[in-house]
Design an enzyme around this catalytic site. Structure first.
Site, PDB file in Angstrom:
ATOM      1  N   ASP B 160       0.858  -1.186   0.000  1.00 42.62           N
ATOM      2  CA  ASP B 160       0.000   0.000   0.000  1.00 42.62           C
ATOM      3  C   ASP B 160       0.894   1.236   0.000  1.00 42.62           C
ATOM      4  O   ASP B 160       1.480   1.585   1.020  1.00 42.62           O
ATOM      5  CB  ASP B 160      -0.900   0.029   1.242  1.00 42.62           C
ATOM      6  CG  ASP B 160      -1.990  -1.033   1.189  1.00 42.62           C
ATOM      7  OD1 ASP B 160      -1.775  -2.071   0.535  1.00 42.62           O
ATOM      8  OD2 ASP B 160      -3.046  -0.824   1.815  1.00 42.62           O
ATOM      9  N   LYS B 228      -6.880   3.198  -3.509  1.00 40.52           N
ATOM     10  CA  LYS B 228      -7.329   3.220  -2.121  1.00 40.52           C
ATOM     11  C   LYS B 228      -7.534   4.651  -1.683  1.00 40.52           C
ATOM     12  O   LYS B 228      -6.752   5.534  -2.040  1.00 40.52           O
ATOM     13  CB  LYS B 228      -6.259   2.517  -1.273  1.00 40.52           C
ATOM     14  CG  LYS B 228      -6.448   2.566   0.221  1.00 40.52           C
ATOM     15  CD  LYS B 228      -5.399   1.689   0.927  1.00 40.52           C
ATOM     16  CE  LYS B 228      -5.353   1.962   2.417  1.00 40.52           C
ATOM     17  NZ  LYS B 228      -4.306   1.205   3.110  1.00 40.52           N
ATOM     18  N   LYS B 264     -10.288   0.134  -2.706  1.00 40.03           N
ATOM     19  CA  LYS B 264     -10.250  -0.098  -1.259  1.00 40.03           C
ATOM     20  C   LYS B 264     -10.536   1.190  -0.504  1.00 40.03           C
ATOM     21  O   LYS B 264      -9.674   2.055  -0.420  1.00 40.03           O
ATOM     22  CB  LYS B 264      -8.878  -0.651  -0.861  1.00 40.03           C
ATOM     23  CG  LYS B 264      -8.685  -0.800   0.648  1.00 40.03           C
ATOM     24  CD  LYS B 264      -7.328  -1.404   0.993  1.00 40.03           C
ATOM     25  CE  LYS B 264      -7.067  -1.351   2.491  1.00 40.03           C
ATOM     26  NZ  LYS B 264      -5.720  -1.803   2.865  1.00 40.03           N
TER      27      LYS B 264
END
Lengths: 300, 328
Positions: B160, B228, B264
């Site tokens: 991430d 995300k 996400k």
């Protein structure tokens, strides 16, 4: 026609009291409340299982703050409730008279008794530790001290019968629970919820933190079983569980409370014969406490 | 690679490789994206949040949501013990009910990857690691790439990364593009496979919906496997409108290029009700193709407990309480 005769009276919208706020029921529904002669008095919100769940959340959130205040401070707050109630004596007299079918004089006496009961429990807050705890004699170089601590969230089925049930009875079950630091979710008396809902307005203006007392009106057979089975309710006061059978009956509630190991205070053997003006004693005050015992080395 | 091959649907960069040929072409493309109708977007997100999901559909949604969780601990106070217990929880979320599904991934800082990897050995749960100077992203490129490489070397299945919001907001899009490209490269393992790359925009800092749309396209063109919303470390985290906007972006990106990208939302999703609103949005915007842990994730920590309490309620008929789930 004169101007005064043309005036339209403003009716009061009774609302639930949850988490220090006055929401309508999540269902959006209300039911009619009548006096003892079947005359319409007002519409009360029809609280549901979901309202009850929300109230338990609010009560749980309030436990930490309320149980963490000093006993002395809790006493002051309870006394403040008495002060606020005194100021609205007329309103409560009318509501109690309508709810229980009494004359104004008798109703006023019951309201006065309810005010006095708040004062009585206000005095108990910082004394209960002395009768429910203390230093224990042990054979060793230790101090051994027991102190009572609040149980947590208490579900209360408010009284539905007995002389003075509608306000004095309600105060007699709510005040002892919160005096020791518990928070409560109350299923108000189904047929006579108006004094309870108005009491919410008194509590909201008297330093009682939001969520410490939560009042839900509606079908006891919906609300009480939700409280009894809810895993986050720690104790149950069944004062008003007068149904003989069905989900709201005391035996059924006690059975589902047992599944989650709740403390339970049973209703009186004959709930309709209870005289709420009688001296309450310390029974209810001591019912919702857990004893914490600590051992402490005595030093040199 | 010829221009033709680079522009073909399904090619890396999604057939839009020419777009990033220079700072100017990239800016022209991103600023040429249609503007976002703020009122319409917020109204649509609010409408999709009003669906009533009950009984069997609710049970399905709860289990799906649990299986989509990236169970996260990103605290300065993280310890090996805490990461281990989180892994144990991810493997077996409800000790009183073995039918509860496992979570999708455990999300930790790079130095905890090895611990998590060991604790999860033999399971299907992925280990995700934040990288590139998370959460601020304020470090030089060599540091960011080393951060990423270390996590990958420790065995992280997913990375991430955070984008450089400063560069993005000052309009240096190509710099952000190159950064994502470089990190993607750093995700490569010696055996040729590659860790999945999730790109965090920190939408709470991007100021406008238009910027969120631009950032989404920028990251997807640069080769993100997932986009995300947030780090969970700033005041505004995932919100339904922002997530809806990103869902629309991945839908349009697949229509344009044939490449499917996951989404996400992270941060601020705490209740079952919230999670179900997001699932409704996914279903209505993207359909079944995205309704799996492979393409949609929740970045959350406290959400799992609420889902488990709701699951217990459906199973037993009684409301559950925090005493019946673990304290994280």
């Amino acid at each position: 026609m004169s101007e005064t005769a043309m005036r339209i009276e403003v009716f009061k919208t009774y609302k639930l009291y949850v988490g220090g706020k006055f929401p309508r029921s999540e269902s959006g529904r209300v039911y009619e409340v009548t006096d003892t002669k079947d005359q319409w008095l007002a519409n009360a919100p029809l609280g549901t299982r979901k309202d009850t769940r929300d109230a338990v959340l609010a009560a749980r959130a309030a436990v930490k703050g309320w149980s963490g205040t000093t006993a002395y401070n809790r006493g002051q707050v309870l006394y403040r409730v008495a002060e606020m109630l005194q100021g609205r004596r007329e309103q409560f007299t009318a509501e109690v008279a309508a709810a229980e079918g009494l004359g104004a004089k008798k109703a006023a006496a019951l309201v006065d008794a309810a005010i006095d009961r708040w004062v009585w429990y206000a005095g108990w807050t910082d004394k209960v530790a002395q009768i429910a705890g203390g230093a224990n004699p042990v054979a060793g170089p230790f101090f051994n001290l027991s102190t009572p601590e609040p149980t947590g969230v208490v579900g209360v089925v408010a009284p539905r019968t007995g002389h003075g049930f509608s306000l004095l009875g309600l105060v007699s079950v709510v005040a002892p629970a919160i005096a020791t630091g518990n928070t409560v979710v109350v299923a108000a008396a189904e047929q006579a919820p108006l004094p309870a809902l108005s009491l919410g307005e008194v509590l909201a203006t008297s330093d009682v933190p939001g969520g410490v007392v939560n009042l839900i009106s509606g079908r006891t057979a919906d609300i009480a079983p939700t409280l009894a089975s809810h895993q986050d309710v720690n104790a149950l006061d069944l004062a008003g569980a007068i149904d003989l059978e069905g989900p709201g009956a005391a035996a059924a509630l006690e059975a589902s409370a047992a599944d989650t190991l709740k403390r339970v205070v049973r209703p009186a053997a004959d709930p309709s014969a209870v005289d709420w003006t009688a001296s309450p004693g310390t029974g209810r005050l001591l019912s919702f406490l857990e004893t914490k015992t600590v051992w402490h080395p005595m030093g040199i | 690679m010829s221009t033709l091959a680079a522009n073909a649907p399904g090619a890396p960069g999604g057939g839009l490789a020419d777009v990033a040929a220079s700072e100017a072409t990239l800016r022209r493309f991103l600023h040429g994206l249609p503007g976002v109708d703020q009122v319409g977007l917020e109204a649509r997100a609010a409408t999709l949040g009003t669906r009533s999901i009950k009984t069997t559909a609710k049970a399905f949604a709860i289990d799906l949501a649990i299986s989509m969780i990236d169970l996260t601990t990103l605290e300065g106070a993280d310890t090996v013990g805490k990461v281990r217990s989180l892994c144990a929880k991810g493997l077996n979320p409800d000790p009183t009910d073995r039918t509860a599904p496992q979570v999708a991934a455990i999300c930790v800082y790079p130095d905890m990857v090895e611990t998590a990897k060991t604790a999860l050995r033999g399971s299907d749960i992925q280990v995700a690691s934040v990288a590139t100077a998370f959460p601020s992203g304020r470090a030089g490129m060599p540091v960011k790439l080393a951060d990423t490489a270390e996590a990958v070397a420790a065995g992280a299945d997913e990375i991430d990364m955070v984008i450089d919001r400063g560069a993005f907001l000052s309009g240096r899009y190509l710099e952000v593009f190159e950064e994502i490209r470089a990190v993607k490269e750093a995700c490569r393992r010696p055996d040729g496979s590659s860790a999945h790359l999730k790109v965090i925009f920190e939408t709470g800092e991007l100021q406008t919906y238009d910027n969120v749309r631009r950032a989404s396209w920028l990251a997807m063109i640069a080769g993100a496997d997932f986009i995300k919303t947030s780090t969970g470390k700033v005041a505004v985290n995932a919100t339904p409108p922002v997530t809806l906007l990103m869902l629309e972006a991945v839908r349009d990106f697949r229509a344009a290029t044939g490449t499917q990208v996951g989404v996400k939302p992270a941060g601020g999703i705490r209740t079952t009700k919230d999670a179900m609103k997001y699932l409704v949005m996914v279903n209505e915007t993207l359909g079944d193709d995205w309704l799996s842990p492979h393409w949609f994730r929740f970045g959350a920590s406290s959400l799992l407990n609420d889902l488990l309490m709701q699951r217990q309620k459906l199973r037993t008929g009684r409301y559950s309480g925090p005493d019946y789930v673990t304290v994280d």
